[in-house]
Write an enzyme that holds these catalytic residues in place. Structure first.
Site, PDB file in Angstrom:
ATOM      1  N   ASN A   1       0.838  -1.193   0.000  1.00  0.00           N
ATOM      2  CA  ASN A   1       0.000   0.000   0.000  1.00  0.00           C
ATOM      3  C   ASN A   1       0.881   1.255   0.000  1.00  0.00           C
ATOM      4  O   ASN A   1       0.630   2.209  -0.735  1.00  0.00           O
ATOM      5  CB  ASN A   1      -0.923  -0.026   1.225  1.00  0.00           C
ATOM      6  CG  ASN A   1      -2.035   0.965   1.158  1.00  0.00           C
ATOM      7  OD1 ASN A   1      -2.750   1.034   0.172  1.00  0.00           O
ATOM      8  ND2 ASN A   1      -2.190   1.739   2.221  1.00  0.00           N
TER       9      ASN A   1
ATOM     10  N   VAL B   1      -5.335   5.039  -7.481  1.00  0.00           N
ATOM     11  CA  VAL B   1      -5.327   3.797  -6.716  1.00  0.00           C
ATOM     12  C   VAL B   1      -5.431   4.267  -5.267  1.00  0.00           C
ATOM     13  O   VAL B   1      -4.450   4.715  -4.685  1.00  0.00           O
ATOM     14  CB  VAL B   1      -4.045   2.974  -6.967  1.00  0.00           C
ATOM     15  CG1 VAL B   1      -4.025   1.728  -6.100  1.00  0.00           C
ATOM     16  CG2 VAL B   1      -3.940   2.597  -8.446  1.00  0.00           C
ATOM     17  N   PRO B   2      -6.630   4.217  -4.704  1.00  0.00           N
ATOM     18  CA  PRO B   2      -6.929   4.968  -3.474  1.00  0.00           C
ATOM     19  C   PRO B   2      -6.397   4.372  -2.172  1.00  0.00           C
ATOM     20  O   PRO B   2      -7.146   3.934  -1.299  1.00  0.00           O
ATOM     21  CB  PRO B   2      -8.456   5.012  -3.477  1.00  0.00           C
ATOM     22  CG  PRO B   2      -8.849   3.750  -4.155  1.00  0.00           C
ATOM     23  CD  PRO B   2      -7.807   3.532  -5.219  1.00  0.00           C
ATOM     24  N   CYS B   3      -5.080   4.400  -2.018  1.00  0.00           N
ATOM     25  CA  CYS B   3      -4.465   3.889  -0.788  1.00  0.00           C
ATOM     26  C   CYS B   3      -4.843   4.745   0.419  1.00  0.00           C
ATOM     27  O   CYS B   3      -4.768   4.276   1.559  1.00  0.00           O
ATOM     28  CB  CYS B   3      -2.959   3.802  -0.945  1.00  0.00           C
ATOM     29  SG  CYS B   3      -2.163   5.347  -1.401  1.00  0.00           S
ATOM     30  N   HIS B   4      -5.298   5.966   0.185  1.00  0.00           N
ATOM     31  CA  HIS B   4      -5.708   6.834   1.296  1.00  0.00           C
ATOM     32  C   HIS B   4      -6.968   6.321   1.981  1.00  0.00           C
ATOM     33  O   HIS B   4      -7.268   6.724   3.101  1.00  0.00           O
ATOM     34  CB  HIS B   4      -5.916   8.275   0.807  1.00  0.00           C
ATOM     35  CG  HIS B   4      -6.989   8.428  -0.219  1.00  0.00           C
ATOM     36  ND1 HIS B   4      -6.779   8.146  -1.559  1.00  0.00           N
ATOM     37  CD2 HIS B   4      -8.273   8.824  -0.115  1.00  0.00           C
ATOM     38  CE1 HIS B   4      -7.893   8.366  -2.222  1.00  0.00           C
ATOM     39  NE2 HIS B   4      -8.817   8.785  -1.374  1.00  0.00           N
TER      40      HIS B   4
END
Length: 156
Positions: free
Chosen positions: A109, A118-121
């Site tokens: 991540n 790529v919504p790692c948040h």
């Protein structure tokens, strides 16, 4: 490799890519010349503007990140987290089929090269804490609030 920059509310977004797709989107703190956006990056810059204006919830871009097979598996799983929602690292590990891989999942991540798309948040600690974000926790907090702003309740 083409490069473009976009001023956002939380820093300057740096886009890198070529005809085969975006290879990275990162946030940088130093100033860069904005100049003309290369044709292969125009759509990415346009979609990011829409995201920050609040009119885009999903990205439709060709992605070409570099990473291991495991990292790409984690990044693909991240893309299934809906806009405005969060999951824990533990939940993500379970979805990937190995609860014991939580540290490896967290590491993958953290290596995500495609900021926001790529919504790692959207991945948080099991207790709800905003843990780990390569762009800084203040940016993670801003992004989550942007995607799911608290609505003021009406008194009447």
């Amino acid at each position: 490799m083409e490069v473009a920059y976009l001023q956002t509310p939380i820093g300057i977004a740096e886009f890198k890519g070529h005809e085969e797709g975006l290879t990275s989107i990162t946030v940088i703190d130093e100033n860069r010349p904005f100049g003309i956006v290369p044709e292969v990056l125009e759509d990415a810059v346009y979609q990011f503007r829409e995201y920050f204006e609040g009119t885009r919830k999903h990205f439709d871009l060709t992605l070409n990140p570099e990473g291991t097979d495991f990292q790409k598996k984690v990044w693909n799983a991240l893309m299934k987290i809906p806009y405005g929602k969060t999951i824990s690292y533990l939940e993500l590990s379970k979805q990937l089929g190995d609860v014991k891989a939580i540290r490896a999942v967290a590491a993958a991540n953290g290596k995500n090269p495609l900021w926001i798309v790529v919504p790692c948040h959207r991945v948080i600690g099991s207790n709800g804490d905003l843990t780990g974000y390569a762009g800084g926790l203040h940016r993670k907090k801003w992004l989550l609030e942007h995607e799911n702003p608290a609505k003021q309740q009406s008194l009447f």
